[in-house]
Write an enzyme that holds these catalytic residues in place. Structure first.
Site, mmCIF file in Angstrom:
data_model
loop_
_atom_site.group_PDB
_atom_site.id
_atom_site.type_symbol
_atom_site.label_atom_id
_atom_site.label_comp_id
_atom_site.label_asym_id
_atom_site.label_seq_id
_atom_site.Cartn_x
_atom_site.Cartn_y
_atom_site.Cartn_z
ATOM 1 C CB CYS A 61 13.902 5.148 7.939
ATOM 2 S SG CYS A 61 12.567 5.171 6.980
HETATM 3 N N1 CO8 Z 1 -6.660 8.947 0.631
HETATM 4 C C1 CO8 Z 1 -7.783 8.687 1.278
HETATM 5 N N2 CO8 Z 1 -8.006 7.923 2.397
HETATM 6 C C2 CO8 Z 1 -6.995 7.276 2.748
HETATM 7 C C3 CO8 Z 1 -5.594 7.336 2.030
HETATM 8 C C4 CO8 Z 1 -5.645 8.258 0.961
HETATM 9 N N3 CO8 Z 1 -4.459 8.499 0.497
HETATM 10 N N4 CO8 Z 1 -4.688 6.627 2.562
HETATM 11 C C5 CO8 Z 1 -5.466 5.810 3.430
HETATM 12 N N5 CO8 Z 1 -6.673 6.248 3.657
HETATM 13 C C6 CO8 Z 1 -7.802 5.672 4.618
HETATM 14 C C7 CO8 Z 1 -7.445 4.440 4.854
HETATM 15 O O1 CO8 Z 1 -7.871 3.562 4.022
HETATM 16 C C8 CO8 Z 1 -8.272 4.386 6.238
HETATM 17 O O2 CO8 Z 1 -9.604 3.979 5.989
HETATM 18 P P1 CO8 Z 1 -10.576 3.168 6.887
HETATM 19 O O3 CO8 Z 1 -10.661 3.946 8.246
HETATM 20 O O4 CO8 Z 1 -11.902 2.987 6.095
HETATM 21 O O5 CO8 Z 1 -10.020 1.920 7.046
HETATM 22 C C9 CO8 Z 1 -8.230 5.865 6.588
HETATM 23 O O6 CO8 Z 1 -7.981 6.669 5.592
HETATM 24 C C10 CO8 Z 1 -7.280 6.083 7.723
HETATM 25 O O7 CO8 Z 1 -6.196 5.637 7.310
HETATM 26 P P2 CO8 Z 1 -4.851 5.257 8.205
HETATM 27 O O8 CO8 Z 1 -5.483 4.801 9.898
HETATM 28 O O9 CO8 Z 1 -3.713 4.485 7.624
HETATM 29 O O10 CO8 Z 1 -4.156 6.937 8.330
HETATM 30 P P3 CO8 Z 1 -3.239 7.562 9.507
HETATM 31 O O11 CO8 Z 1 -3.786 8.490 9.925
HETATM 32 O O12 CO8 Z 1 -2.643 6.487 10.296
HETATM 33 O O13 CO8 Z 1 -2.341 7.913 8.197
HETATM 34 C C11 CO8 Z 1 -0.151 7.382 7.397
HETATM 35 C C12 CO8 Z 1 -1.762 7.240 7.364
HETATM 36 C C13 CO8 Z 1 0.332 8.810 7.158
HETATM 37 C C14 CO8 Z 1 0.713 6.474 6.498
HETATM 38 C C15 CO8 Z 1 0.437 7.215 8.941
HETATM 39 O O14 CO8 Z 1 0.074 6.030 9.538
HETATM 40 C C16 CO8 Z 1 1.916 7.278 9.207
HETATM 41 O O15 CO8 Z 1 2.652 8.053 8.745
HETATM 42 N N6 CO8 Z 1 2.464 6.310 9.954
HETATM 43 C C17 CO8 Z 1 3.882 6.144 10.142
HETATM 44 C C18 CO8 Z 1 4.428 5.549 8.817
HETATM 45 C C19 CO8 Z 1 5.923 5.558 9.101
HETATM 46 O O16 CO8 Z 1 6.664 6.268 9.385
HETATM 47 N N7 CO8 Z 1 6.644 4.607 8.333
HETATM 48 C C20 CO8 Z 1 8.130 4.560 8.178
HETATM 49 C C21 CO8 Z 1 8.123 4.205 6.607
HETATM 50 S S1 CO8 Z 1 9.669 4.661 6.233
HETATM 51 C C22 CO8 Z 1 10.625 3.467 6.277
HETATM 52 O O17 CO8 Z 1 10.701 3.055 7.391
HETATM 53 C C23 CO8 Z 1 11.086 2.470 5.133
HETATM 54 C C24 CO8 Z 1 12.394 3.459 4.376
HETATM 55 C C25 CO8 Z 1 12.245 2.742 2.962
HETATM 56 C C26 CO8 Z 1 11.942 3.925 2.187
HETATM 57 C C27 CO8 Z 1 11.578 3.398 0.753
HETATM 58 C C28 CO8 Z 1 10.251 3.336 0.048
HETATM 59 C C29 CO8 Z 1 10.044 3.317 -1.376
#
Ligand code: CO8
Length: 380
Positions: free
Chosen positions: A162
């Protein structure tokens, strides 16, 4: 701090954006994943019942928008992504003599940045292609682009997930300051959809494809309408296993399946959120402090575009209040997370209204972990 003369000053003089024509909405992704989940779970009902097979979890469009702010994403190729018997884009392999896919999208953005900066290939001395993945190890995509644009000098690829765009801009700034290049073309062809696991509800919605490009050059040679002096750059990395993509050239040497989920993008999203937000806020406050500024002095924040809640939290930590969309523009609702290109898209779409002397901060944060920022001032 010593003031630089105009041959030492370095400016961003042009920016280009290429947006793919295909849109995939949250609802489309959710319908495909849920249909796949029904099929898989039915086929493996006995194993799931016996606790030997993990069921595929269903996704939810409302969750996606609320948790991330993402409403849709653009993709280079849509065909195949929503096909539940495939769930990956169907991209035609090109022969060695043909233009590569990544060079093609890089060129779209590069040409737009060159037009914005009033530059031809003859004015540019270096090309850096910097992104989360390159489609091959060599020859460098940058050298292919350099060849297509008739640029002398040199080109190379670099990968910093990123932070690829900001880290490449740092290198471009240093090259221009050091006198090894008059102008550098930095391109971020983020063709990430092939690495998205469209069967995984935690990550199937996160990414979109795009290409951005920026011209960095000596101020005394710049002639474009909108120039931003680079006042300073700041970078930080800290090793973390929380965001990984394990596919690589070693994959075929392992005995296991080279296409398992761990070879694709995967993360501990909640941990990333919790750890990266304070790091990014501290990094930005420190960067400004080093140059004698406060967060309130900044007219515009072109922040990394991964998650709207992250951006709001970081801005709130910095400013003590929620910024409006004019101060810290959001593009991830339309583009989703485009790896390193997000802050450059925001810059591209939101820079022409800035007044001479106003400050802006361009910042990325993500895998590595890596954080990169540039402090910019609109030129007169
Ligand atoms: N639908 C329904 N429920 C879901 C879904 C979904 N799609 N996804 C997760 N849930 C569930 C989970 O399983 C969890 O359930 P449980 O409580 O039973 O365990 C519940 O919902 C809550 O899940 P989370 O706590 O994971 O939810 P969040 O509020 O944290 O949201 C996010 C998830 C949106 C992923 C959030 O945590 C986030 O954005 N975090 C930051 C991530 C980030 O910025 N990462 C950087 C990635 S990019 C990078 O650096 C790499 C570059 C390379 C890119 C190329 C890739 C191809």
């Amino acid at each position: 701090m010593r003031l630089l003369n105009s041959s030492e000053q370095v400016v961003i003089s042009g920016v280009g954006l290429w947006t793919p024509e295909h849109v995939v909405t949250n609802q489309e992704l959710v319908e495909a994943l849920n249909a796949y989940a029904d099929k898989f779970n039915q086929q493996h009902a006995a194993g799931i019942e016996a606790g030997e097979v993990k069921p595929v979890m269903k996704s939810d469009a409302d969750f996606i928008e609320k948790a991330s702010g993402i409403k849709q994403r653009y993709v280079y190729v849509k065909d195949g992504i929503l096909d539940i018997d495939r769930m990956r884009p169907r991209i035609e392999e090109r022969a060695d003599g043909e233009l590569s896919h990544q060079a093609e999208i890089a060129l779209h953005a590069a040409r737009r940045a060159m037009t914005a900066a009033n530059k031809t290939g003859a004015d540019i001395d270096a090309v850096v292609v910097s992104c989360a993945y390159t489609q091959r190890a060599y020859p460098a995509i940058a050298i292919e682009v350099q060849h297509e644009l008739g640029i002398n000098g040199f080109g190379f690829d670099m990968l910093v997930a990123c932070s690829a765009a900001t880290f490449a801009l740092h290198r471009a700034y240093e090259m221009v300051r050091a006198g090894t290049a008059r102008a550098v073309l930095v391109i971020n062809p983020e063709l990430v959809s092939p690495q998205v696991n469209y069967r995984d509800r935690d990550s199937h919605f996160i990414f979109g494809d795009v290409a951005t490009a920026v011209i960095v050059e000596r101020k005394d040679l710049a002639s474009s309408e909108h120039q931003f002096e680079v006042l300073g750059t700041q970078a930080k990395t800290l090793y973390s296993n929380n965001i990984r993509s394990n596919f690589g050239y070693m994959s075929r040497a392992y005995d296991g399946d080279p296409f398992t989920a761990d070879k694709l993008f995967h993360q501990e999203g909640r941990s990333v959120f919790k750890e990266v937000c304070p790091m990014a806020a501290e990094h930005l406050a420190e960067h400004l402090r080093l140059y004698g500024y406060q967060p309130d002095d900044v007219r515009r924040w072109w922040l990394h575009q991964a998650n709207i809640n992250m951006n709001q939290l970081i801005s709130k930590k910095l400013l003590g209040r929620m910024p409006d969309g004019d101060e810290a523009p959001i593009v991830l609702d339309r583009y989703a997370n485009t790896a390193s290109a997000g802050s450059i898209i925001a810059f591209n779409l939101h820079h022409q209204d800035m007044l001479p002397g106003e400050l802006g901060v361009l910042c990325s944060f993500g895998a590595g972990y890596s954080i990169g920022s540039l402090l910019l001032k609109k030129c007169a």
